[in-house]
Design a protein around this motif. Structure first.
Motif, PDB file in Angstrom:
ATOM      1  N   ILE A 152       0.859  10.036   3.267  1.00 50.91           N
ATOM      2  CA  ILE A 152       0.712   8.588   3.408  1.00 50.91           C
ATOM      3  C   ILE A 152       0.512   8.229   4.873  1.00 50.91           C
ATOM      4  O   ILE A 152      -0.343   7.399   5.214  1.00 50.91           O
ATOM      5  N   ASP A 153       1.267   8.865   5.758  1.00 48.02           N
ATOM      6  CA  ASP A 153       1.138   8.611   7.185  1.00 48.02           C
ATOM      7  C   ASP A 153      -0.272   8.942   7.673  1.00 48.02           C
ATOM      8  O   ASP A 153      -0.808   8.267   8.560  1.00 48.02           O
ATOM      9  N   SER A 154      -0.896   9.947   7.081  1.00 47.13           N
ATOM     10  CA  SER A 154      -2.263  10.319   7.453  1.00 47.13           C
ATOM     11  C   SER A 154      -3.294   9.340   6.906  1.00 47.13           C
ATOM     12  O   SER A 154      -4.318   9.093   7.529  1.00 47.13           O
ATOM     13  N   ILE A 155      -3.009   8.785   5.738  1.00 46.38           N
ATOM     14  CA  ILE A 155      -3.962   7.893   5.069  1.00 46.38           C
ATOM     15  C   ILE A 155      -3.949   6.489   5.658  1.00 46.38           C
ATOM     16  O   ILE A 155      -5.006   5.865   5.824  1.00 46.38           O
ATOM     17  N   ARG A 183       0.834  -1.216   0.000  1.00 44.97           N
ATOM     18  CA  ARG A 183       0.000   0.000   0.000  1.00 44.97           C
ATOM     19  C   ARG A 183       0.861   1.254   0.000  1.00 44.97           C
ATOM     20  O   ARG A 183       0.578   2.209  -0.710  1.00 44.97           O
ATOM     21  N   ILE A 184       1.919   1.246   0.792  1.00 44.99           N
ATOM     22  CA  ILE A 184       2.826   2.398   0.836  1.00 44.99           C
ATOM     23  C   ILE A 184       3.415   2.631  -0.555  1.00 44.99           C
ATOM     24  O   ILE A 184       3.460   3.767  -1.042  1.00 44.99           O
ATOM     25  N   GLN A 185       3.862   1.570  -1.208  1.00 44.65           N
ATOM     26  CA  GLN A 185       4.434   1.680  -2.547  1.00 44.65           C
ATOM     27  C   GLN A 185       3.433   2.265  -3.539  1.00 44.65           C
ATOM     28  O   GLN A 185       3.784   3.124  -4.356  1.00 44.65           O
ATOM     29  N   VAL A 186       2.199   1.800  -3.491  1.00 45.38           N
ATOM     30  CA  VAL A 186       1.164   2.298  -4.407  1.00 45.38           C
ATOM     31  C   VAL A 186       0.940   3.793  -4.172  1.00 45.38           C
ATOM     32  O   VAL A 186       0.843   4.575  -5.126  1.00 45.38           O
ATOM     33  N   LEU A 187       0.885   4.193  -2.921  1.00 47.73           N
ATOM     34  CA  LEU A 187       0.649   5.609  -2.605  1.00 47.73           C
ATOM     35  C   LEU A 187       1.841   6.471  -3.026  1.00 47.73           C
ATOM     36  O   LEU A 187       1.653   7.570  -3.561  1.00 47.73           O
TER      37      LEU A 187
END
Length: 121
Positions: free
Chosen positions: A62-65, A48-52
């Protein structure tokens, strides 16, 4: 799982995984020997991190999402705030513009390729 296995399973470098930890996006436990140990759910989180990141979001966004996204077990960690929703709408509009720009670029490339390609090939 150790950091090397997480890197192998996600296709993400060990260096990037360490960076994600520094940014607070990913957490690990430490063994008595000081090695990082990740739970199985870290695989989904890293993907998920990579996609974002690939969509152009920064680590703060990203940290917020991430806490608002559904975990592998299907439950959200917390609900999104109205402020975050406004920020995400702006990000979504930026992504929509980038997609439109890429589609226009692809059309231009197709025209050049068609012009440079002999008929029937």
């Amino acid at each position: 799982m150790r950091i090397g296995e997480l890197a192998r399973r996600t296709g993400v470098s060990v260096r990037s995984l360490r960076y994600y930890e520094e940014q607070g996006l990913l957490a690990s436990e430490r063994t008595p020997g000081g090695h990082r140990e990740y739970p199985e759910r870290a695989v989904d989180r890293v993907i998920r991190i990579q996609v974002l990141y690939a969509a152009g979001l920064n680590s703060r966004t990203i940290d917020s999402i991430l806490p608002c996204m559904h975990d592998h077990d299907g439950g959200p960690n917390e609900s999104a705030t109205a402020t975050l929703a406004m920020e995400l709408m702006a990000e979504r509009e930026r992504i929509d513009r980038a997609i439109a720009d890429m589609l226009r670029t692809r059309d231009i490339l197709d025209e050049v390729i068609a012009a440079a390609t002999p008929s029937g090939v």
